[in-house]
Enzyme design. Structure first.
Site, PDB file in Angstrom:
ATOM      1  N   ASN A  14       0.904  -1.175   0.248  1.00 33.65           N
ATOM      2  CA  ASN A  14       0.005  -0.060  -0.112  1.00 33.65           C
ATOM      3  C   ASN A  14       0.949   1.325  -0.047  1.00 33.65           C
ATOM      4  OD1 ASN A  14      -1.889   1.944   0.391  1.00 33.65           O
ATOM      5  ND2 ASN A  14      -2.342   1.466   2.530  1.00 33.65           N
ATOM      6  N   LYS A  16       0.156   4.283  -0.148  1.00 37.99           N
ATOM      7  CA  LYS A  16      -0.390   5.277   0.271  1.00 37.99           C
ATOM      8  C   LYS A  16      -0.140   6.599  -0.575  1.00 37.99           C
ATOM      9  CE  LYS A  16      -0.550   3.136   4.882  1.00 37.99           C
ATOM     10  NZ  LYS A  16      -0.400   3.395   6.166  1.00 37.99           N
ATOM     11  N   HIS A 107      -9.810   0.854   5.254  1.00 38.63           N
ATOM     12  CA  HIS A 107      -8.539   1.154   5.814  1.00 38.63           C
ATOM     13  C   HIS A 107      -8.913   2.143   7.141  1.00 38.63           C
ATOM     14  CE1 HIS A 107      -4.578   2.273   6.697  1.00 38.63           C
ATOM     15  NE2 HIS A 107      -3.880   1.196   5.779  1.00 38.63           N
ATOM     16  N   GLU A 109      -7.113   4.528   8.121  1.00 36.84           N
ATOM     17  CA  GLU A 109      -6.839   6.035   7.552  1.00 36.84           C
ATOM     18  C   GLU A 109      -7.871   6.487   7.125  1.00 36.84           C
ATOM     19  OE1 GLU A 109      -3.305   5.237   5.514  1.00 36.84           O
ATOM     20  OE2 GLU A 109      -2.207   4.835   7.344  1.00 36.84           O
ATOM     21  N   GLU A 179      -5.388  -4.961  10.527  1.00 32.56           N
ATOM     22  CA  GLU A 179      -4.499  -4.002  10.815  1.00 32.56           C
ATOM     23  C   GLU A 179      -4.670  -3.367  12.109  1.00 32.56           C
ATOM     24  OE1 GLU A 179      -2.378  -2.589   6.911  1.00 32.56           O
ATOM     25  OE2 GLU A 179      -4.113  -1.502   7.193  1.00 32.56           O
ATOM     26  N   GLY A 185       2.487   2.242  10.883  1.00 29.74           N
ATOM     27  CA  GLY A 185       3.487   3.287  10.626  1.00 29.74           C
ATOM     28  C   GLY A 185       4.031   3.635  12.201  1.00 29.74           C
ATOM     29  N   SER A 224       3.521  -2.166  10.246  1.00 29.30           N
ATOM     30  CA  SER A 224       4.760  -2.180  10.683  1.00 29.30           C
ATOM     31  C   SER A 224       5.480  -3.740  10.076  1.00 29.30           C
ATOM     32  CB  SER A 224       5.274  -1.881  11.919  1.00 29.30           C
ATOM     33  OG  SER A 224       4.794  -0.567  12.156  1.00 29.30           O
ATOM     34  N   GLY A 245       2.881  -1.146   4.330  1.00 23.48           N
ATOM     35  CA  GLY A 245       2.779   0.388   3.969  1.00 23.48           C
ATOM     36  C   GLY A 245       4.281   0.613   3.731  1.00 23.48           C
TER      37      GLY A 245
HETATM   38  P1  13P Z   1       2.920   0.384   7.707  1.00 21.75           P
HETATM   39  O1  13P Z   1       3.471  -1.014   7.064  1.00 21.75           O
HETATM   40  O2  13P Z   1       3.631   1.699   7.258  1.00 21.75           O
HETATM   41  O3  13P Z   1       2.650   0.370   9.212  1.00 21.75           O
HETATM   42  O4  13P Z   1       1.586   0.341   7.205  1.00 21.75           O
HETATM   43  C1  13P Z   1       0.688  -0.519   7.510  1.00 21.75           C
HETATM   44  C2  13P Z   1      -0.831  -0.083   6.508  1.00 21.75           C
HETATM   45  O5  13P Z   1      -1.403   0.640   7.021  1.00 21.75           O
HETATM   46  C3  13P Z   1      -0.828  -0.665   5.228  1.00 21.75           C
HETATM   47  O6  13P Z   1      -2.229  -0.567   4.802  1.00 21.75           O
END
Ligand code: 13P
Length: 268
Positions: A14, A16, A107, A109, A179, A185, A224, A245
């Site tokens: 992803n 983003k 997601h 976010e 997740e 993140g 992560s 991510g």
């Molecule tokens: P990270 O791998 O940066 O923690 O992000 C995970 C994520 O939100 C994937 O959709």
């Protein structure tokens, strides 16, 4: 009883809101060449921004053909309607014209920053399927919810919200991504045992509704994920890959994560 390890591992990058045209070309090229040596036991998908999907589509099409090669395309979002006055939105059909196979829905976010409700997520899930795209339904608890022992209730509630609207049969063509919000993140990964416990809970829940769907459902982990922790996570019986991510923005790291999944698939 749910049988384990009947499922092909899936690794989704992803991206983003990252990348320029040059960076997307470079990253995709490096992932393509780096993944050539991977066995067929792992499926790889990358999700650039909407704006870069066309570029990624052209780059993949110039090689093996989108969807035919090892790398699939995914979108980070989709709108619920097919067309109309929805300024700034993109429909599932439009995505399908760009060779998109997967769409991330729910997601954290989008739930948090863009206030997407369970109901809206369910509608997106169905809109994706109506255009033959496979939704990747994200579920996950916040740190407060985990500390209050609410993890199970929260993730099952998010899953049930979709099942109630779309029906259990719709889960046959879907992927679930667990997740935990506190692991996204932050560099803090759920331990393999913590993640496995939630994945098992999700699968057992599906098993009560439809054992065949539970057995085939790919439940991937996000939060992560990196090369250093991927192998241990993917070796858990109910973890069928990763939604990655930050670590998906570096080709070498991402390929290394894919290789960990491949090795785990090979063991089966
Ligand atoms: P990270 O791998 O940066 O923690 O992000 C995970 C994520 O939100 C994937 O959709």
């Amino acid at each position: 009883m749910v049988e384990e390890n009947m499922r092909r591992k899936l690794i989704v990058g992803n991206w983003k809101m990252h990348g320029s045209r040059d960076q997307v070309s470079q990253l995709l090229g490096d992932i393509e060449s780096g993944s050539e040596r991977l066995l067929k036991d792992v499926e790889i998908c990358v999700c650039p921004t909407y704006l870069h999907l066309g570029l990624a589509f052209d780059l993949l099409a110039s090689k093996s053909g989108v969807g035919k090669g090892q790398i699939k395309l995914g979108a980070q979002n989709v709108h619920v309607e097919a067309a109309g006055a929805f300024t700034g939105e993109v429909s599932a059909h439009m995505l399908s014209e760009y060779g998109v196979s997967y769409v991330i829905v729910g997601h954290s976010e989008r739930r948090q920053i863009f206030a997407e409700s369970n109901q809206f997520v369910a509608e997106k899930f169905m809109a994706a399927q109506a255009s033959r795209l496979t939704p990747i339904l994200c579920v996950g608890e916040s740190l407060d919810q985990r500390q209050d022992d609410e993890t199970e209730r929260v993730v099952l509630n998010q899953l049930d919200a979709v099942i109630t609207v779309a029906g259990i049969a719709a889960m046959k063509e879907a992927v679930i991504a667990y997740e935990p919000v506190w692991a996204i993140g932050t560099g803090k990964t759920a331990s393999p045992a913590q993640a496995q416990q939630v994945h098992r809970t999700l699968r057992e829940h599906l098993d009560r509704l439809d054992p065949a769907i539970a057995k085939g459902m790919r439940i991937i982990y996000g939060g992560s994920v990196k090369a250093a922790n991927a192998k241990e996570l993917f070796s858990q019986p109910d973890i069928d890959g990763g939604l990655v991510g930050g670590a998906s923005l570096e080709a070498e790291e991402f390929i290394s994560i894919c290789k960990s999944a491949d090795q785990e698939s090979c063991k089966l």
